[in-house]
Motif scaffolding. Sequence first.
Motif, mmCIF file in Angstrom:
data_model
loop_
_atom_site.group_PDB
_atom_site.id
_atom_site.type_symbol
_atom_site.label_atom_id
_atom_site.label_comp_id
_atom_site.label_asym_id
_atom_site.label_seq_id
_atom_site.Cartn_x
_atom_site.Cartn_y
_atom_site.Cartn_z
ATOM 1 N N ASP A 1 -8.537 114.921 -13.682
ATOM 2 C CA ASP A 1 -8.796 116.357 -13.856
ATOM 3 C C ASP A 1 -8.749 116.736 -15.335
ATOM 4 N N VAL A 2 -7.767 116.203 -16.038
ATOM 5 C CA VAL A 2 -7.626 116.494 -17.468
ATOM 6 C C VAL A 2 -8.803 115.884 -18.226
ATOM 7 N N PHE A 3 -9.169 114.650 -17.902
ATOM 8 C CA PHE A 3 -10.296 114.005 -18.567
ATOM 9 C C PHE A 3 -11.586 114.775 -18.323
ATOM 10 N N ALA A 4 -11.781 115.254 -17.097
ATOM 11 C CA ALA A 4 -12.986 116.023 -16.785
ATOM 12 C C ALA A 4 -13.050 117.286 -17.643
ATOM 13 N N ARG A 5 -11.918 117.948 -17.824
ATOM 14 C CA ARG A 5 -11.878 119.151 -18.669
ATOM 15 C C ARG A 5 -12.190 118.798 -20.119
ATOM 16 N N ILE A 6 -11.582 117.734 -20.615
ATOM 17 C CA ILE A 6 -11.850 117.302 -21.996
ATOM 18 C C ILE A 6 -13.323 116.973 -22.167
ATOM 19 N N ASP A 7 -13.900 116.280 -21.197
ATOM 20 C CA ASP A 7 -15.289 115.835 -21.313
ATOM 21 C C ASP A 7 -16.292 116.982 -21.297
ATOM 22 N N THR A 8 -15.875 118.190 -20.920
ATOM 23 C CA THR A 8 -16.771 119.350 -20.977
ATOM 24 C C THR A 8 -16.697 120.076 -22.321
ATOM 25 N N MET A 9 -15.747 119.721 -23.158
ATOM 26 C CA MET A 9 -15.574 120.398 -24.444
ATOM 27 C C MET A 9 -16.720 120.016 -25.386
ATOM 28 N N PRO A 10 -17.238 120.991 -26.131
ATOM 29 C CA PRO A 10 -18.363 120.703 -27.033
ATOM 30 C C PRO A 10 -18.082 119.569 -28.025
ATOM 31 N N MET A 11 -16.913 119.522 -28.601
ATOM 32 C CA MET A 11 -16.605 118.465 -29.560
ATOM 33 C C MET A 11 -16.621 117.100 -28.880
ATOM 34 N N ARG A 12 -16.084 117.030 -27.676
ATOM 35 C CA ARG A 12 -16.081 115.770 -26.923
ATOM 36 C C ARG A 12 -17.506 115.369 -26.550
ATOM 37 N N GLN A 13 -18.328 116.345 -26.170
ATOM 38 C CA GLN A 13 -19.726 116.064 -25.848
ATOM 39 C C GLN A 13 -20.427 115.445 -27.059
ATOM 40 N N ARG A 14 -20.157 115.993 -28.230
ATOM 41 C CA ARG A 14 -20.727 115.483 -29.477
ATOM 42 C C ARG A 14 -20.228 114.044 -29.739
ATOM 43 N N GLU A 15 -18.937 113.822 -29.510
ATOM 44 C CA GLU A 15 -18.375 112.472 -29.703
ATOM 45 C C GLU A 15 -19.036 111.458 -28.776
ATOM 46 N N MET A 16 -19.270 111.850 -27.530
ATOM 47 C CA MET A 16 -19.894 110.929 -26.570
ATOM 48 C C MET A 16 -21.330 110.641 -26.959
ATOM 49 N N ARG A 17 -22.065 111.665 -27.430
ATOM 50 C CA ARG A 17 -23.457 111.446 -27.873
ATOM 51 C C ARG A 17 -23.490 110.507 -29.073
ATOM 52 N N GLN A 18 -22.596 110.720 -30.033
ATOM 53 C CA GLN A 18 -22.545 109.869 -31.214
ATOM 54 C C GLN A 18 -22.210 108.429 -30.856
ATOM 55 N N ARG A 19 -21.308 108.263 -29.902
ATOM 56 C CA ARG A 19 -20.948 106.913 -29.465
ATOM 57 C C ARG A 19 -22.150 106.239 -28.797
ATOM 58 N N ASP A 20 -22.879 107.009 -27.975
ATOM 59 C CA ASP A 20 -24.047 106.444 -27.287
ATOM 60 C C ASP A 20 -25.180 106.133 -28.254
ATOM 61 N N ASP A 21 -25.329 106.948 -29.321
ATOM 62 C CA ASP A 21 -26.395 106.747 -30.313
ATOM 63 C C ASP A 21 -26.050 105.637 -31.291
ATOM 64 N N GLY A 22 -24.745 105.408 -31.516
ATOM 65 C CA GLY A 22 -24.300 104.471 -32.556
ATOM 66 C C GLY A 22 -24.232 103.112 -32.070
#
Length: 150
Positions: A129-150
């Motif tokens: 539940d906590v991870f799901a909330r974190i994963d909706t945060m804009p900064m986390r979304q940006r981190e996940m995109r950067q990880r996927d692009d890098g």
Amino acid sequence: MRSPLLVVACALAMPAMAQEDRLPFTEADHRWQHRLVYLFAPSDSLGAFAETVHRFREQQSGVAERDGILLALPQAGSPRWLGAGLLEPDVGPAMRRRYEIVEEDAVLVLVGKDGTEKARYALPANPEDVFARIDTMPMRQREMRQRDDG
């Protein structure tokens, strides 16, 4: 035979040495670097508190992946930075005041990298539940995109 003075001196020095082994903690040192997960409870022997600590320890890789730090701050018991060690004794009371946690509260408080409270969960809390909330945060979304692009 030991001198009584030496025994007393050693006994007096022991709490001071133990105190030095405790880690300092301030939120400001973690701003923009870590998401903070605080676990508050009346006691570290409370079942819901112990269960939450256990669940998060099992999901430590998920905490680390999200740049998380987990702090166990029971009213009765030692404050701990899970995975790092004991905290200075004043950390728990300071965080209780900051987040207006009363003595009988058993709650998880999630704080974002920007230093603001993002969510609260009653204990026992589920890491998913906590991870799901974190994963909706804009900064986390940006981190996940950067990880996927890098």
